[in-house]
Design an enzyme around this catalytic site. Structure first.
Site, short mmCIF file in Angstrom:
data_model
loop_
_atom_site.label_atom_id
_atom_site.label_comp_id
_atom_site.label_asym_id
_atom_site.label_seq_id
_atom_site.Cartn_x
_atom_site.Cartn_y
_atom_site.Cartn_z
N MET D 1 0.82 -1.22 0.00
CA MET D 1 0.00 0.00 0.00
C MET D 1 0.85 1.26 0.00
O MET D 1 0.75 2.07 0.90
CB MET D 1 -0.93 -0.02 1.20
CG MET D 1 -0.25 -0.04 2.52
SD MET D 1 -1.21 -0.97 3.72
CE MET D 1 -0.62 -2.63 3.32
N PRO D 2 1.65 1.43 -1.03
CA PRO D 2 2.51 2.63 -1.05
C PRO D 2 1.72 3.91 -1.31
O PRO D 2 0.62 3.86 -1.87
CB PRO D 2 3.47 2.36 -2.21
CG PRO D 2 3.27 0.95 -2.60
CD PRO D 2 1.89 0.57 -2.18
N TYR D 3 2.33 4.99 -0.90
CA TYR D 3 1.81 6.33 -1.18
C TYR D 3 2.93 7.12 -1.84
O TYR D 3 4.03 7.22 -1.30
CB TYR D 3 1.40 7.02 0.12
CG TYR D 3 1.14 8.50 -0.03
CD1 TYR D 3 -0.08 8.96 -0.50
CD2 TYR D 3 2.15 9.43 0.25
CE1 TYR D 3 -0.30 10.32 -0.66
CE2 TYR D 3 1.91 10.79 0.09
CZ TYR D 3 0.69 11.23 -0.36
OH TYR D 3 0.46 12.57 -0.54
N PHE D 41 -1.34 4.46 -4.05
CA PHE D 41 -1.82 5.82 -4.34
C PHE D 41 -0.69 6.61 -5.01
O PHE D 41 0.45 6.57 -4.55
CB PHE D 41 -2.14 6.57 -3.04
CG PHE D 41 -3.40 6.18 -2.35
CD1 PHE D 41 -4.17 5.10 -2.76
CD2 PHE D 41 -3.85 6.93 -1.25
CE1 PHE D 41 -5.35 4.76 -2.10
CE2 PHE D 41 -5.01 6.59 -0.60
CZ PHE D 41 -5.76 5.52 -1.02
#
Lengths: 69, 69, 69, 69, 69, 69
Positions: D1-3, D41
């Site tokens: 779940m990188p941003y 994201f």
């Protein structure tokens, strides 16, 4: 003295909703960490749906797919 | 190669003031940490007063209270 | 009530240098924009040289090349 | 779940270019770190050239100097 | 798909308090903006008191003054 | 002169993977927007799984549930 940055898509967030986000976030930090509201900053940034991607796609496109869905 | 992000409310910051902020910040990093100005980034973000909260309230409201005060 | 975020590589920034960065940045915002120091936040983030890239390369590598240079 | 947050100057980035940035960044994180695209994201922020400084100067000024050569 | 970044000083925030911050922030965005919790990110960053300045001073110093007060 | 900030959980990202992220992101910005690599910054921030929340829960908990799954 917490600093909170909330980023959401710019899909019609009202001034009243912004007030609720500021109030709720500040309250949460006071409740959980006993932080002083007078030095709690809450910044809301509204990001254009062309500029926000998830799952390889920009949100503009996702919204169009959802409508046509 | 520092990166500096300055967030202020969007209450009429002039181009000249922005130039002063860029110049002053870059100079400070050169003076204190001997950082190279050519790879020092300074980004100024102006945030609407509806989107900045402090002490449970948005700044728009604080400014109104101050005027009526 | 400005918020300033300074990111630099974690190459031995001293507590005294941090104090100077905080003081200088706060003063700059008071001088240029007449901002109130008591609600001026300055956050310094130190980033490992493995985690900072410029010109296709991480800083760790750049520093090694400079030494061997 | 990188941003991932990409900041560039607001010099005419097209919707198609934004789509390419989102797609390419998401693919990179899937390839290198095996990250799940559906919770990756990518946010693109376009910053006015008056608000971006490098080497003591704002980009607006640098572009003018470059034109005058 | 909101993204929230909470920065606080690193003064002993427990895992349980972090869980409460995540839960409370996610709930707030669901309540106020009807945002989907499964794509709501909440990131908590703990900043050393040497690296956080307010009112010209780093927090480390403010805490010392408060104790001696 | 883009600035890119990549945040991922701190689950064993290697120095080699960081180099690949820096290289790939810099290349993407050169390809899509013709940006100059020498002034392209890529910062990778690794966030503890206790400090990253999604879907009301911290990632630490999600990983435990997945294992027990």
């Amino acid at each position: 003295m917490p600093y909170v940055n909330i980023k959401v898509t710019d899909e019609g967030v009202t001034a009243e909703q912004k007030r609720q986000l500021v109030k709720g976030t500040t309250q949460l930090l006071a409740d959980v960490l006993n932080k002083e509201p007078h030095t709690t900053f809450v910044l809301i940034e509204e990001v254009n749906t062309d500029n926000w991607g998830i799952g390889y796609q920009v949100v503009t496109k996702l919204r169009q797919s959802a409508k046509q869905g």
